[in-house]
Design an enzyme around this catalytic site. Structure first.
Site, short mmCIF file in Angstrom:
data_model
loop_
_atom_site.label_atom_id
_atom_site.label_comp_id
_atom_site.label_asym_id
_atom_site.label_seq_id
_atom_site.Cartn_x
_atom_site.Cartn_y
_atom_site.Cartn_z
CD GLN A 140 11.89 -18.69 -14.33
OE1 GLN A 140 12.02 -19.26 -13.25
NE2 GLN A 140 11.12 -19.17 -15.30
CB CYS A 146 11.76 -22.68 -13.38
SG CYS A 146 10.77 -23.96 -14.15
CG HIS A 279 7.93 -22.74 -10.83
ND1 HIS A 279 8.74 -22.22 -11.81
CD2 HIS A 279 8.26 -22.07 -9.69
CE1 HIS A 279 9.51 -21.27 -11.28
NE2 HIS A 279 9.24 -21.16 -9.98
CG ASN A 300 10.62 -18.86 -7.40
OD1 ASN A 300 10.97 -19.55 -8.37
ND2 ASN A 300 9.41 -18.31 -7.33
#
Ligand SMILES: *[C@@H]1O[C@H](CO)[C@@H](O)[C@H](O)[C@H]1NC(C)=O
Ligand SMILES: *[C@@H]1O[C@H](CO)[C@@H](O)[C@H](O)[C@H]1NC(C)=O
Length: 336
Positions: A140, A146, A279, A300
């Site tokens: 990102q 996110c 997050h 992630n």
């Protein structure tokens, strides 16, 4: 006379030698750290604008490296830390730049209750990557997007499960076009799902690539919308059994407290963690580690050089209902 002069000379030489020895060892410790910093800078293509900035960043780097090395020297942790691309940032700077999930509010979109009858099979372990339902890990960058990455990975998963076709889809189209005040300042996964539903689909990454910043919604509507969804679902809060059934069915978007994430390298994350869920990541599996710790597997969006090739394993079925780092509190998914 001559002999006493010799003795004092010897003593002086010894003092000089020993103090210079100490100085050398101090200098060389800093020197080694400074070489490490230079090597790290070239490895991660980092340049500093000024000498002052470099001095400041070196101090933070040194502090972090000392912390990481002393953490790893303790032989009893279930996970290891690594000197990664975030090694010259303080924890506050890191969280401010690389997270970006807003806490759910009362304005959150209504979500359909989880349908347990959809869950056909809950195997003891599962990895959606092995079923070709997960695209390669992206980064990102310093943009609080996110939430879009978390949502898009869940959409990519359910579209592949339904159609057999795995396509990397566009986070950027969501960031640019969803009309909300979020973008790089953070946002919500169900807002992303809502946009995709309203828009009649989502473009592929190739047609609408990621830019690491919020841009103007492209009026050149990509000729083909690569994937569409028909609704949004929510998993009951604070229930890892319900979460297990949901993840057995498809990849799920998850809000999480990232305060232990910055230097995670490998292993199963365990220990004290909060529930400040700034997050968002995507649950893409679960299992039990070789040393018997049950874990969740998450994708992630900090690039493949972070964690286990971009993934993190976090302890599952802990004795607080919120789950480790609040992972069972904020679970949504797209319905295809
Ligand atoms: C958690 O979810 C499971 C699966 O639906 C359900 O059987 C159980 O009653 C739930 N537990 C709580 C405390 O709500
Ligand atoms: C949650 O994390 C954010 C970002 O790091 C921070 O600004 C905020 O103060 C934290 N809130 C709590 C309650 O700890």
């Amino acid at each position: 006379m001559a002999s006493s002069r010799n003795i004092s000379l010897v003593i002086l030489i010894c003092i000089f030698a020993s103090s210079s020895y100490q100085a050398t060892s101090l200098i060389s410790r800093d020197h080694i750290m400074s070489m490490k910093h230079e090597k790290w800078m070239s490895q991660y293509n980092r340049y500093y604008e000024s000498k002052e900035e470099k001095v400041k960043r070196f101090k933070i780097f040194k502090y972090n490296v000392d912390y990481i090395e002393s953490f790893n020297r303790v032989g009893t942790h279930t996970y290891q830390l690594g000197i990664n691309q975030f090694a010259d940032m303080t924890s506050e700077e890191f969280l401010a730049k690389y997270t970006g999930n807003s806490m759910p509010s009362f304005q959150s979109s209504p979500v359909a209750p989880f349908k347990y009858e959809n869950v056909k099979d809950v195997p003891p372990s599962l990895d959606w990557r092995e079923k070709n339902a997960v695209t390669p890990v992206q980064s990102q960058g310093p943009c609080g997007s996110c939430w879009a990455f978390s949502a898009v990975a869940a959409i990519e998963g359910i579209v592949q499960i339904k159609s057999g076709v795995l396509t990397s889809l566009s986070e950027q189209q969501i960031i640019d076009c969803d009309g909300a005040f979020d973008g790089c300042q953070g946002g919500r996964m169900e807002k992303a799902f809502e946009f995709v539903e309203r828009n009649g689909g989502l473009a592929s990454d190739t047609d609408y690539p990621y830019q690491t910043m919020e841009g103007v919604c492209s009026t050149n509507t990509p000729s083909s919308l690569a994937a569409s969804i028909t609704g949004i679902g929510g998993v009951p809060q604070n229930n890892e059994t319900a979460m297990l059934m949901a993840v057995a069915n498809q990849p799920i978007s998850v809000g999480i407290d990232p305060s232990l994430f910055q230097f995670y390298r490998s292993g199963v994350l365990t220990g004290e963690c909060g529930t400040n869920r700034t997050h968002a990541i995507t649950a893409v599996g679960y299992g039990t580690s070789e040393d018997g710790i049950k874990f969740w597997l998450f994708k992630n969006s900090w690039g493949p050089w972070w964690g286990e090739d971009g993934y993190i394993r976090i302890q599952r079925d802990v004795d607080v209902v919120e789950g480790m780092c609040g992972l069972a509190m904020d679970l949504t998914y797209p319905i295809a």
